[in-house]
Design a protein around this motif. Structure first.
Motif, PDB file in Angstrom:
ATOM      1  N   ALA A  61       0.862  -1.179   0.000  1.00  0.00           N
ATOM      2  CA  ALA A  61       0.000   0.000   0.000  1.00  0.00           C
ATOM      3  C   ALA A  61       0.896   1.225   0.000  1.00  0.00           C
ATOM      4  O   ALA A  61       2.126   1.114   0.086  1.00  0.00           O
ATOM      5  N   ALA A  62       0.275   2.385  -0.084  1.00  0.00           N
ATOM      6  CA  ALA A  62       0.992   3.657   0.028  1.00  0.00           C
ATOM      7  C   ALA A  62       0.126   4.608   0.833  1.00  0.00           C
ATOM      8  O   ALA A  62      -1.093   4.433   0.928  1.00  0.00           O
ATOM      9  N   ALA A  63       0.781   5.603   1.416  1.00  0.00           N
ATOM     10  CA  ALA A  63       0.039   6.592   2.193  1.00  0.00           C
ATOM     11  C   ALA A  63       0.712   7.953   2.075  1.00  0.00           C
ATOM     12  O   ALA A  63       1.930   8.042   1.916  1.00  0.00           O
ATOM     13  N   ALA A  64      -0.108   8.977   2.149  1.00  0.00           N
ATOM     14  CA  ALA A  64       0.370  10.348   2.275  1.00  0.00           C
ATOM     15  C   ALA A  64       0.176  10.727   3.736  1.00  0.00           C
ATOM     16  O   ALA A  64      -0.934  10.600   4.278  1.00  0.00           O
ATOM     17  N   LEU A  65       1.251  11.154   4.378  1.00  0.00           N
ATOM     18  CA  LEU A  65       1.238  11.476   5.798  1.00  0.00           C
ATOM     19  C   LEU A  65       1.538  12.952   6.003  1.00  0.00           C
ATOM     20  O   LEU A  65       2.320  13.543   5.252  1.00  0.00           O
ATOM     21  N   ALA A  66       0.987  13.529   7.045  1.00  0.00           N
ATOM     22  CA  ALA A  66       1.353  14.874   7.481  1.00  0.00           C
ATOM     23  C   ALA A  66       2.131  14.720   8.777  1.00  0.00           C
ATOM     24  O   ALA A  66       1.679  14.039   9.710  1.00  0.00           O
ATOM     25  N   PHE A  67       3.305  15.343   8.827  1.00  0.00           N
ATOM     26  CA  PHE A  67       4.172  15.207   9.997  1.00  0.00           C
ATOM     27  C   PHE A  67       4.892  16.520  10.238  1.00  0.00           C
ATOM     28  O   PHE A  67       5.406  17.134   9.297  1.00  0.00           O
ATOM     29  N   ASP A  68       4.932  16.923  11.492  1.00  0.00           N
ATOM     30  CA  ASP A  68       5.599  18.160  11.877  1.00  0.00           C
ATOM     31  C   ASP A  68       7.015  17.819  12.324  1.00  0.00           C
ATOM     32  O   ASP A  68       7.299  17.721  13.518  1.00  0.00           O
ATOM     33  N   GLY A  69       7.878  17.589  11.357  1.00  0.00           N
ATOM     34  CA  GLY A  69       9.256  17.237  11.646  1.00  0.00           C
ATOM     35  C   GLY A  69       9.996  16.943  10.359  1.00  0.00           C
ATOM     36  O   GLY A  69       9.420  16.950   9.275  1.00  0.00           O
ATOM     37  N   SER A  70      11.278  16.659  10.501  1.00  0.00           N
ATOM     38  CA  SER A  70      12.123  16.401   9.339  1.00  0.00           C
ATOM     39  C   SER A  70      11.908  14.991   8.790  1.00  0.00           C
ATOM     40  O   SER A  70      11.336  14.116   9.465  1.00  0.00           O
ATOM     41  N   ALA A  71      12.420  14.776   7.602  1.00  0.00           N
ATOM     42  CA  ALA A  71      12.364  13.442   6.992  1.00  0.00           C
ATOM     43  C   ALA A  71      13.118  12.436   7.854  1.00  0.00           C
ATOM     44  O   ALA A  71      12.667  11.304   8.034  1.00  0.00           O
ATOM     45  N   ASP A 154      -2.722   5.868  -6.318  1.00  0.00           N
ATOM     46  CA  ASP A 154      -4.009   6.058  -5.640  1.00  0.00           C
ATOM     47  C   ASP A 154      -4.012   7.325  -4.787  1.00  0.00           C
ATOM     48  O   ASP A 154      -5.059   7.944  -4.611  1.00  0.00           O
ATOM     49  N   VAL A 155      -2.869   7.666  -4.199  1.00  0.00           N
ATOM     50  CA  VAL A 155      -2.842   8.749  -3.203  1.00  0.00           C
ATOM     51  C   VAL A 155      -2.097   9.997  -3.654  1.00  0.00           C
ATOM     52  O   VAL A 155      -2.239  11.055  -3.045  1.00  0.00           O
ATOM     53  N   ALA A 156      -1.261   9.872  -4.690  1.00  0.00           N
ATOM     54  CA  ALA A 156      -0.440  11.021  -5.094  1.00  0.00           C
ATOM     55  C   ALA A 156      -0.072  10.957  -6.566  1.00  0.00           C
ATOM     56  O   ALA A 156       1.087  11.131  -6.933  1.00  0.00           O
ATOM     57  N   ALA A 157      -1.047  10.727  -7.430  1.00  0.00           N
ATOM     58  CA  ALA A 157      -0.778  10.576  -8.866  1.00  0.00           C
ATOM     59  C   ALA A 157      -0.046  11.782  -9.440  1.00  0.00           C
ATOM     60  O   ALA A 157       0.766  11.655 -10.348  1.00  0.00           O
ATOM     61  N   GLY A 158      -0.298  12.955  -8.884  1.00  0.00           N
ATOM     62  CA  GLY A 158       0.307  14.172  -9.411  1.00  0.00           C
ATOM     63  C   GLY A 158       1.630  14.558  -8.777  1.00  0.00           C
ATOM     64  O   GLY A 158       2.235  15.548  -9.199  1.00  0.00           O
ATOM     65  N   TRP A 159       2.086  13.807  -7.761  1.00  0.00           N
ATOM     66  CA  TRP A 159       3.372  14.167  -7.147  1.00  0.00           C
ATOM     67  C   TRP A 159       4.460  14.125  -8.220  1.00  0.00           C
ATOM     68  O   TRP A 159       4.588  13.147  -8.950  1.00  0.00           O
ATOM     69  N   MET A 160       5.229  15.186  -8.309  1.00  0.00           N
ATOM     70  CA  MET A 160       6.262  15.327  -9.329  1.00  0.00           C
ATOM     71  C   MET A 160       7.624  14.966  -8.754  1.00  0.00           C
ATOM     72  O   MET A 160       8.064  15.568  -7.778  1.00  0.00           O
ATOM     73  N   HIS A 161       8.271  13.978  -9.371  1.00  0.00           N
ATOM     74  CA  HIS A 161       9.630  13.615  -8.974  1.00  0.00           C
ATOM     75  C   HIS A 161      10.517  14.822  -9.273  1.00  0.00           C
ATOM     76  O   HIS A 161      10.584  15.277 -10.422  1.00  0.00           O
TER      77      HIS A 161
END
Length: 191
Positions: A61-71, A154-161
């Motif tokens: 699966a894949a997910a888009a997460l929101a996180f208040d911190g660095s990678a 499914d979650v980020a089709a438009g995310w640009m590499h």
């Protein structure tokens, strides 16, 4: 500052939390317990084990997460959750109870474009034995792996590499058809 991160999830062994599908669902719940917001979650897919013959098939699966911190901080959380689900890092690309890969942090290129290019161009035999000593983003193999791109679509089709200048849908379209067809959606896993 809160940022959106893209991750890939996989399990081919399951865990003490349940089978492969239950393990992924419980891992997603564990993110929320750690202050990580789930923005979007893909369908779950049955996918052939990679590399072929290395173990049972996966649920991915894949997910888009929101996180208040660095990678790097998010990666620590991902490794902690893997550990909670019995992940042991014994063999590169071996079977696992839970695999959580940080795929992208917006348009960040970490640590820099030249090191990213080196890992992206790493020959397949070297990929089996070499591991980077630091976080490389976007994931250097994302554009090659249908088991990541199909759920990510499914979650980020438009995310640009940020280096390849292709979005997820475009990277997926460049893969051979037989690879794009390998991930098969599982029924009844809408979260």
């Amino acid at each position: 500052m809160v940022q959106e991160y893209l991750i890939a999830l996989g399990s081919n062994l399951g865990s003490d939390q349940g089978d492969r599908t239950q393990t992924l669902a419980q891992a997603l719940a564990a993110f929320v317990d750690r202050g990580i917001q789930l923005r979007r979650v893909s369908r779950f897919y049955s996918t052939p084990c990679f590399p072929a013959g290395a173990g049972p098939d996966y649920v991915n699966a894949a997910a888009a997460l929101a996180f208040d911190g660095s990678a790097a901080e998010l990666l620590e959380h991902l490794h902690h959750v893997e550990h909670l689900f019995g992940r042991e890092r014994k063999q590169r690309w071996g079977s696992r109870s839970l695999d959580l890969d940080l795929i992208a942090a917006g348009d960040a290129v970490l640590p820099d474009a030249s090191l990213h290019a080196r890992w992206r161009a790493l020959p397949p035999d070297a990929q089996l034995t070499e591991t980077p000593g630091q976080l490389i983003l976007p994931h250097p193999r994302v554009q090659e792996r249908a088991f990541v791109l199909v759920p990510l679509n499914d979650v980020a089709a438009g995310w640009m590499h940020p280096i390849l200048r292709q979005n997820v849908a475009q990277m997926l379209a460049t893969l051979p058809a037989h690879l794009r067809e390998e991930p098969v959606p599982l029924l009844g896993n809408d979260l």
